[in-house]
Structures are given as structure tokens and as C-alpha cells.
Design a protein around this motif. Sequence first.
Motif, PDB file in Angstrom:
ATOM      1  N   MET A   1       1.151  -1.083  22.645  1.00 38.30           N
ATOM      2  CA  MET A   1       2.401  -0.312  22.588  1.00 38.30           C
ATOM      3  C   MET A   1       3.505  -1.022  23.366  1.00 38.30           C
ATOM      4  N   ALA A   2       3.115  -1.515  24.545  1.00 37.49           N
ATOM      5  CA  ALA A   2       4.086  -2.240  25.355  1.00 37.49           C
ATOM      6  C   ALA A   2       4.535  -3.505  24.654  1.00 37.49           C
ATOM      7  N   SER A   3       3.594  -4.150  23.952  1.00 36.06           N
ATOM      8  CA  SER A   3       3.935  -5.371  23.249  1.00 36.06           C
ATOM      9  C   SER A   3       4.951  -5.089  22.146  1.00 36.06           C
ATOM     10  N   ARG A   4       4.712  -3.987  21.436  1.00 32.10           N
ATOM     11  CA  ARG A   4       5.642  -3.610  20.371  1.00 32.10           C
ATOM     12  C   ARG A   4       7.028  -3.308  20.941  1.00 32.10           C
ATOM     13  N   PHE A   5       7.052  -2.607  22.085  1.00 35.09           N
ATOM     14  CA  PHE A   5       8.336  -2.289  22.717  1.00 35.09           C
ATOM     15  C   PHE A   5       9.053  -3.559  23.154  1.00 35.09           C
ATOM     16  N   ASP A   6       8.305  -4.490  23.729  1.00 36.15           N
ATOM     17  CA  ASP A   6       8.911  -5.752  24.153  1.00 36.15           C
ATOM     18  C   ASP A   6       9.467  -6.523  22.957  1.00 36.15           C
ATOM     19  N   GLN A   7       8.757  -6.441  21.833  1.00 35.19           N
ATOM     20  CA  GLN A   7       9.224  -7.143  20.631  1.00 35.19           C
ATOM     21  C   GLN A   7      10.537  -6.553  20.140  1.00 35.19           C
ATOM     22  N   LEU A   8      10.601  -5.239  20.111  1.00 34.91           N
ATOM     23  CA  LEU A   8      11.832  -4.591  19.669  1.00 34.91           C
ATOM     24  C   LEU A   8      12.986  -4.871  20.623  1.00 34.91           C
ATOM     25  N   ARG A   9      12.701  -4.891  21.926  1.00 33.54           N
ATOM     26  CA  ARG A   9      13.757  -5.186  22.895  1.00 33.54           C
ATOM     27  C   ARG A   9      14.244  -6.620  22.737  1.00 33.54           C
ATOM     28  N   ALA A  10      13.287  -7.526  22.453  1.00 27.41           N
ATOM     29  CA  ALA A  10      13.677  -8.923  22.253  1.00 27.41           C
ATOM     30  C   ALA A  10      14.563  -9.061  21.019  1.00 27.41           C
ATOM     31  N   ILE A  11      14.229  -8.298  19.976  1.00 29.73           N
ATOM     32  CA  ILE A  11      15.056  -8.331  18.762  1.00 29.73           C
ATOM     33  C   ILE A  11      16.454  -7.798  19.053  1.00 29.73           C
ATOM     34  N   ALA A  12      16.526  -6.685  19.832  1.00 31.17           N
ATOM     35  CA  ALA A  12      17.826  -6.116  20.172  1.00 31.17           C
ATOM     36  C   ALA A  12      18.650  -7.085  21.007  1.00 31.17           C
ATOM     37  N   ASP A  13      17.978  -7.722  21.986  1.00 28.88           N
ATOM     38  CA  ASP A  13      18.693  -8.693  22.811  1.00 28.88           C
ATOM     39  C   ASP A  13      19.178  -9.873  21.975  1.00 28.88           C
ATOM     40  N   GLY A  14      18.319 -10.317  21.056  1.00 28.92           N
ATOM     41  CA  GLY A  14      18.713 -11.424  20.184  1.00 28.92           C
ATOM     42  C   GLY A  14      19.883 -11.050  19.301  1.00 28.92           C
ATOM     43  N   SER A  15      19.885  -9.794  18.813  1.00 30.62           N
ATOM     44  CA  SER A  15      20.999  -9.344  17.973  1.00 30.62           C
ATOM     45  C   SER A  15      22.291  -9.285  18.765  1.00 30.62           C
ATOM     46  N   ALA A  16      22.193  -8.847  20.038  1.00 37.29           N
ATOM     47  CA  ALA A  16      23.395  -8.799  20.877  1.00 37.29           C
ATOM     48  C   ALA A  16      23.936 -10.195  21.129  1.00 37.29           C
ATOM     49  N   ASP A  17      23.023 -11.130  21.419  1.00 38.02           N
ATOM     50  CA  ASP A  17      23.468 -12.512  21.630  1.00 38.02           C
ATOM     51  C   ASP A  17      24.094 -13.089  20.366  1.00 38.02           C
ATOM     52  N   ARG A  18      23.453 -12.757  19.230  1.00 42.72           N
ATOM     53  CA  ARG A  18      23.991 -13.246  17.959  1.00 42.72           C
ATOM     54  C   ARG A  18      25.379 -12.686  17.717  1.00 42.72           C
ATOM     55  N   SER A  19      25.567 -11.382  18.024  1.00 45.23           N
ATOM     56  CA  SER A  19      26.867 -10.759  17.792  1.00 45.23           C
ATOM     57  C   SER A  19      27.938 -11.404  18.661  1.00 45.23           C
ATOM     58  N   VAL A  20      27.613 -11.676  19.917  1.00 47.83           N
ATOM     59  CA  VAL A  20      28.592 -12.301  20.807  1.00 47.83           C
ATOM     60  C   VAL A  20      28.907 -13.713  20.325  1.00 47.83           C
ATOM     61  N   GLY A  21      27.859 -14.464  20.001  1.00 48.89           N
ATOM     62  CA  GLY A  21      28.069 -15.824  19.535  1.00 48.89           C
ATOM     63  C   GLY A  21      28.845 -15.876  18.232  1.00 48.89           C
ATOM     64  N   LEU A  22      28.509 -14.962  17.313  1.00 47.45           N
ATOM     65  CA  LEU A  22      29.202 -14.924  16.027  1.00 47.45           C
ATOM     66  C   LEU A  22      30.658 -14.523  16.202  1.00 47.45           C
ATOM     67  N   THR A  23      30.915 -13.577  17.110  1.00 46.07           N
ATOM     68  CA  THR A  23      32.285 -13.147  17.370  1.00 46.07           C
ATOM     69  C   THR A  23      33.119 -14.282  17.950  1.00 46.07           C
ATOM     70  N   LEU A  24      32.537 -15.030  18.891  1.00 43.59           N
ATOM     71  CA  LEU A  24      33.256 -16.162  19.476  1.00 43.59           C
ATOM     72  C   LEU A  24      33.548 -17.231  18.432  1.00 43.59           C
ATOM     73  N   LEU A  25      32.552 -17.499  17.568  1.00 44.22           N
ATOM     74  CA  LEU A  25      32.746 -18.501  16.520  1.00 44.22           C
ATOM     75  C   LEU A  25      33.833 -18.067  15.537  1.00 44.22           C
ATOM     76  N   ALA A  26      33.774 -16.803  15.107  1.00 40.31           N
ATOM     77  CA  ALA A  26      34.781 -16.294  14.176  1.00 40.31           C
ATOM     78  C   ALA A  26      36.166 -16.302  14.812  1.00 40.31           C
ATOM     79  N   GLY A  27      36.245 -15.949  16.099  1.00 42.41           N
ATOM     80  CA  GLY A  27      37.527 -15.966  16.793  1.00 42.41           C
ATOM     81  C   GLY A  27      38.111 -17.364  16.900  1.00 42.41           C
ATOM     82  N   ALA A  28      37.241 -18.348  17.153  1.00 45.48           N
ATOM     83  CA  ALA A  28      37.707 -19.735  17.243  1.00 45.48           C
ATOM     84  C   ALA A  28      38.247 -20.213  15.901  1.00 45.48           C
ATOM     85  N   ILE A  29      37.571 -19.848  14.819  1.00 48.54           N
ATOM     86  CA  ILE A  29      38.039 -20.245  13.481  1.00 48.54           C
ATOM     87  C   ILE A  29      39.377 -19.592  13.165  1.00 48.54           C
TER      88      ILE A  29
END
Length: 540
Positions: A1-29
Motif C-alpha cells: 500500500m505504501a509502495s502504491r502511495f509512493d508511486q502516485l506521489r512520484a507521479i504527482a511530483d513529476g507532473s508538477a515538475d513537468r508543468s513548471v518546465g513546460l510553462t517556462l519553455l512556453a513562456g520563453a517561446i
Amino acid sequence: MASRFDQLRAIADGSADRSVGLTLLAGAIAATLLVPLTWLVIEAVRVEPGRAWELIARPATIGILRNTLLLVVGVTTFSILIGVPLAWLTVQTDLPFRRFWSIVVALPLVVPSYIGAFTFVSAFGPRGEFQEILQPLGIERLPEIYGLPGSILVITLYTYPYVYLTARAGLLSFDTTLLEAARTLNHGRWQAFRRVTLPHVRPAIAAGALLSALYAVSDFGTPAIMRLSVFTRQIFVEFQTFSQDYASLLSLQLLGIVLVVLAVESRLREETDGHGEGVGTADETQPIELGVWRWPATLLPASVAGLALLVPLWILGLWLVTADFTARDELALQLSTVTNSVGVAAAAAFVAVVVSVPIAYLAARDDSIAARLFERATYVGFAVPGIVLGLALVFFATGFDGLDLPLIPSIYQTVPLLIFAYVVRFMPQAVGSIRTSTLQVDPKLVEAARTLGETPLAAFRTVTLPLVTPGIVAGAALVFLTTMKELPATLILRPTGFETLVTLIWRAQANAFYQYAVVPSLLLLVVSGLSMLVLLRQDS
């Protein structure tokens, strides 16, 4: 159960990083696209205030402003007067062969207006081909086609399809049972259209009228050929005579007119919000019977489409079979001219889709203000007239070269700068197409890939990208085809000796050797026809 929770949290963190990175890239363009236009403002601000007021207040400038406003108003008004009745006839009436006419009256959109302009001058000029036909009747000279009336006529013939297509789309989605209700209340045909149909299709008409107005205010080729002094023509003249201060001030005035046009359209759209309820289909009821006017009504689509299509084909065909192609060898079509046009258009299409993907994906997946702002920023180049964008990039390139940075070559009058201009000008076509395709991708598919351990980039590459490929291809095709036809930016920014189809056409008509414009004009008509096919495919 903990492993599943950690996986979901990692996905959420990755999505947040992706959103920030994508926003910065789009803003630069988005910022990169807007930077060159700031140089135009800087150049205008550098003009000494007294000198600036002298240039703006001179009678010639006031005449240019008057001609530009009259051209925009005239083209917009006549485009509505032609486009709306054609849409109504082909959608809601029993017009003979209405399916045939619905396609034919849209075809003038494939003819670049500058090709229409010089063929009309050749046909209906004081000593044109039409005058020669009438000469046996004693007619020695036709009235002048040059000036404001000729410019309004030509531009209207090749922009009314904007109003026609948007009004037709509005009529096709209109609930025609409302018309039946109006007729039961003893409303006549005109009363029913004015009180029921028109309020519902007014936003669509306003959208088409906006496109016609923007085309009229930004068109360079037609006013130049018709010898009408408007902002676009005068900016080019001042640029060629190295009067950059006057050109920059004229460009700012032209941008002001564009902003006014956009503001008026926005106000009209706000006033007509709420009139779009009642969506149905135009085929739910029998078409309106025209009675004794059924066959005479075909004169409208036949005359408009015939004038816009047959005149250019007649003149180009006449030159093709009768002209002497040995008079000026330097104007003959070379293979390098075709490869130059295709090469820069293909490069612009490739770069446009590459830089459009981050902005389109962010706009489709993020409702933030930043995402909407970055997407809207890409449309600035599309709204800015090509002549103004070209001049802004000249100021940008010369200012950048003036910095004398080590190891960085000059960018003025280079192919990369020309390609950049095309990307800024036509990137919205790619952004809109890719964003639409992205909205059709179920986000749950991406989430499923992420739960299987895929990185955000890998999930995009394996899931999203294959599904949005049709939108990418359509966007690239539209950028390619419109780049092939772009005239003013090409004339200003092309490297010395770099010939394309549009520059060859321009040189041929400027030197009155029209026969050398025949083959490149026919090639551009084919390209424009392909762009229409892409649009129809997107619509379907």
C-alpha cells in the motif's frame, strides 16, 4: 500500500515538475516571438518629438490614414453585402445547384490578391485586354481602375469568402424550426431573416468581417499595384528610401488601426453573446422557396465567382499562349526559384510545429492565466501586417548586429531571419491545429502510461504524440502553404539575390513584363488550392 502511495506521489511530483518546465519553455517561446516587435516601438520612440509630430501631421500622412480607413470600411462592408446573401442562398433556399455554388463561391479564397490585382489591371486597365475587345465598337479607352475603387473591388473579391464561410457555418448550425415559428406569426421572408436568423448568425458574420478587415488593412500587393497610397505601400516606399523614422511611425499608426479593428470585433462579439442558443441543422425543414426569383438568384454567385476566378484564369491563359518569353531572360523562372520557395516554406513549417507543440499542449492541458497568455501571444504575429513585421525584424536585426558580439554572425538579410519571420507570422495556424488535436486525447491514457513507470516525456512521446500527429501535419501544411504566398515580409527580409516565386511575380509586374509572372502565379494558385483542401479536410 505504501509502495502504491509512493508511486502516485512520484507521479504527482513529476507532473508538477513537468508543468513548471513546460510553462517556462512556453513562456520563453512566446517572449522570443514578441521581442522583435519591441524594436519597432524603440525605433519610433527614438524619433525627436518635434520631428515625429511634423511627420504625423503632414497632409500626406493624413491622406494615407484616410485612404486606409476607407479601404478597410469599403472592403468589410462589401464583403458582408456579398458573403451573407451567398451564405443564405446556399444554405436556406432552393437555389438551383446550390451544392455546386456553395463550393464555387468559396474558391476565390485560393487566389492571392496581388495576382488578382495585376490580372485585373491587365484586363480592365485603360488599355487592357477588355478595351481591345471593345475597340471595334469605338471604345478607345476604359475608365481608370487604379486607386481606391479598384483596390476595394479586388480585395473584396478575394476576401468575401471569409464572411461567406463563417456566415454559412452559422446558418448550418442554426435551428431552422425558429423560422417556421416566425412564419406562423405571419412574418415575411425578410422579417423572419432580420428578426430571427440574423441575430443568431451575427457573431459568425462579425468573425468573418474581422478577417476581411484585417486582410484589407494588412494587404500590401493590391494597393501597390493599384497605386493607392495606404500605410502598407508607404511603409515599403519609406523603407526603400532609407527613411526609417517615418516608416516606424507609419507602422505604429497601422498597428493602432489593427488594434481598433480587434477592439470593435471584440465589442460586437460581447454584444451578440447569448444569441447563439437554438442550435440545430439547416436540413430539418424544407428550404425557403424563392419562387420566380429562383433562377435569377443564380446570377449573384455566378457573377461574383466568375469575376473573381475567370478573369485571372483568362489573363494568365492569354499570356501563356501569346506572350514572348525571350524578352527578359533574367525574369525567366529558374529551378532555384522553386527550390528556394519550397525550402524556406518547409523549414518554416518544421520550426513552427516544433515550437508550437509546447504552447499548444500547455494551452490544452492547463487552464492557468499563463497558459492562455502564452497562447494568445503567438497570435500577435498573425494580427500584425506582414510589412510591419518585416520592418520590425529589420530594426531588430540591425540593432542586434550593431552589438558586434564575438563569434556570432550577422543575421540581417539571412535565410534564418526570413524563416523566423514566417514562423512569427504563421505559427498560430500550427498552434490552433495542434491544440485542437490535443484536446481530443483522453488524459487518462497519459495517466495510465505514467502508472506503468513512464516518465512525462516518454508518456508524451509514446501516447500523446502519435494521437496528435494528424494535427501536427495539418498545422505544418497550413504554415507551408501560406508561407509560399507571403509577399511583403519576403520582399523586405530576403537575402540579396534570393529569388522566390512571389518575388519573381513582383519583379515581373513591377517591370510590366507580366508574361513572366504566369508560371509562378499558376504554381501559387495550385499551392493555394492545396491549402483549401487542407482546410476542408480539417473541417471534415
